[in-house]
Design a protein around this motif. Sequence first.
Motif, PDB file in Angstrom:
ATOM      1  N   GLN A 287      31.824  34.677  34.342  1.00 41.11           N
ATOM      2  CA  GLN A 287      32.821  33.870  35.039  1.00 41.11           C
ATOM      3  C   GLN A 287      33.623  34.791  35.932  1.00 41.11           C
ATOM      4  O   GLN A 287      34.047  35.866  35.513  1.00 41.11           O
ATOM      5  N   ILE A 288      33.829  34.349  37.161  1.00 38.38           N
ATOM      6  CA  ILE A 288      34.646  35.096  38.115  1.00 38.38           C
ATOM      7  C   ILE A 288      35.816  34.195  38.465  1.00 38.38           C
ATOM      8  O   ILE A 288      35.643  33.138  39.079  1.00 38.38           O
ATOM      9  N   GLN A 289      37.020  34.605  38.057  1.00 35.41           N
ATOM     10  CA  GLN A 289      38.198  33.774  38.209  1.00 35.41           C
ATOM     11  C   GLN A 289      39.229  34.473  39.082  1.00 35.41           C
ATOM     12  O   GLN A 289      39.427  35.680  38.998  1.00 35.41           O
ATOM     13  N   GLY A 290      39.871  33.698  39.926  1.00 40.64           N
ATOM     14  CA  GLY A 290      40.957  34.214  40.747  1.00 40.64           C
ATOM     15  C   GLY A 290      42.004  33.145  40.937  1.00 40.64           C
ATOM     16  O   GLY A 290      41.733  31.950  40.803  1.00 40.64           O
ATOM     17  N   SER A 291      43.215  33.577  41.234  1.00 47.15           N
ATOM     18  CA  SER A 291      44.294  32.617  41.483  1.00 47.15           C
ATOM     19  C   SER A 291      45.243  33.202  42.514  1.00 47.15           C
ATOM     20  O   SER A 291      45.286  34.414  42.737  1.00 47.15           O
ATOM     21  N   CYS A 292      45.991  32.306  43.144  1.00 47.05           N
ATOM     22  CA  CYS A 292      46.948  32.737  44.160  1.00 47.05           C
ATOM     23  C   CYS A 292      47.983  31.641  44.392  1.00 47.05           C
ATOM     24  O   CYS A 292      47.795  30.503  43.964  1.00 47.05           O
ATOM     25  N   CYS A 293      49.054  31.999  45.082  1.00 54.22           N
ATOM     26  CA  CYS A 293      50.045  31.018  45.507  1.00 54.22           C
ATOM     27  C   CYS A 293      49.417  30.169  46.612  1.00 54.22           C
ATOM     28  O   CYS A 293      48.532  30.632  47.328  1.00 54.22           O
ATOM     29  N   PRO A 294      49.880  28.933  46.761  1.00 52.77           N
ATOM     30  CA  PRO A 294      49.287  28.055  47.774  1.00 52.77           C
ATOM     31  C   PRO A 294      49.273  28.638  49.186  1.00 52.77           C
ATOM     32  O   PRO A 294      48.350  28.370  49.954  1.00 52.77           O
ATOM     33  N   ASP A 295      50.247  29.473  49.538  1.00 51.11           N
ATOM     34  CA  ASP A 295      50.281  30.021  50.894  1.00 51.11           C
ATOM     35  C   ASP A 295      49.274  31.163  51.093  1.00 51.11           C
ATOM     36  O   ASP A 295      49.091  31.640  52.206  1.00 51.11           O
ATOM     37  N   SER A 296      48.593  31.582  50.044  1.00 52.60           N
ATOM     38  CA  SER A 296      47.589  32.656  50.147  1.00 52.60           C
ATOM     39  C   SER A 296      46.170  32.156  49.936  1.00 52.60           C
ATOM     40  O   SER A 296      45.246  32.954  49.742  1.00 52.60           O
ATOM     41  N   VAL A 297      45.972  30.855  49.979  1.00 54.28           N
ATOM     42  CA  VAL A 297      44.661  30.287  49.681  1.00 54.28           C
ATOM     43  C   VAL A 297      43.600  30.755  50.671  1.00 54.28           C
ATOM     44  O   VAL A 297      42.442  30.934  50.296  1.00 54.28           O
ATOM     45  N   ASP A 298      43.965  30.989  51.931  1.00 59.03           N
ATOM     46  CA  ASP A 298      42.979  31.460  52.906  1.00 59.03           C
ATOM     47  C   ASP A 298      42.400  32.812  52.503  1.00 59.03           C
ATOM     48  O   ASP A 298      41.200  33.041  52.647  1.00 59.03           O
ATOM     49  N   LEU A 299      43.249  33.702  52.000  1.00 58.38           N
ATOM     50  CA  LEU A 299      42.778  35.015  51.556  1.00 58.38           C
ATOM     51  C   LEU A 299      41.832  34.872  50.368  1.00 58.38           C
ATOM     52  O   LEU A 299      40.785  35.503  50.321  1.00 58.38           O
ATOM     53  N   LEU A 300      42.195  34.004  49.422  1.00 58.49           N
ATOM     54  CA  LEU A 300      41.341  33.778  48.253  1.00 58.49           C
ATOM     55  C   LEU A 300      39.990  33.201  48.675  1.00 58.49           C
ATOM     56  O   LEU A 300      38.944  33.638  48.200  1.00 58.49           O
ATOM     57  N   GLN A 301      40.007  32.252  49.594  1.00 56.04           N
ATOM     58  CA  GLN A 301      38.759  31.631  50.054  1.00 56.04           C
ATOM     59  C   GLN A 301      37.884  32.608  50.827  1.00 56.04           C
ATOM     60  O   GLN A 301      36.662  32.507  50.798  1.00 56.04           O
ATOM     61  N   SER A 302      38.484  33.552  51.525  1.00 59.48           N
ATOM     62  CA  SER A 302      37.672  34.508  52.283  1.00 59.48           C
ATOM     63  C   SER A 302      37.184  35.656  51.419  1.00 59.48           C
ATOM     64  O   SER A 302      36.165  36.274  51.715  1.00 59.48           O
TER      65      SER A 302
END
Length: 137
Positions: A112-127
């Motif tokens: 499992q590869i899990q990550g989380s972030c604040c809503p304003d950083s979702v672009d970084l998480l998606q990239s």
Amino acid sequence: MDNGKLSVLALLDLSAAFDTVDDTVDHDILLMRLRVSYGVRGTVLDWFQSYLTGWTECVRRGVSWSTSTTVRFGVLQGSVLGPLLFILYTADLTDIIEAHGFHPHLYADDTQIQGSCCPDSVDLLQSTQPDCLDEVS
């Protein structure tokens, strides 16, 4: 999520990929991992190379046989060394996943590869996630 963060989770089953004889397990990469990550050298490395290379496979249907072909990828399914080589081949996954800022959870052949972030950083998480999955692959 309780802290208002967004989460992403990728679920991988690596055993099916390891036991096949397609391009999922490159013998050169496995031998390099044995040499670099575990210090396997000399006669022992030669033994692993001999074990991995030079075997062929063919298909039999009734009394007919296909042409033999050299197997360049994969590990002999059902072999005694298969589980050990699987562990050695995948041991660096945690480092790869963590280097991308994600949290790995490994159990047997499930990853499992899990990550989380604040809503304003979702672009970084998606990239970042596709880069991590590409390197794991």
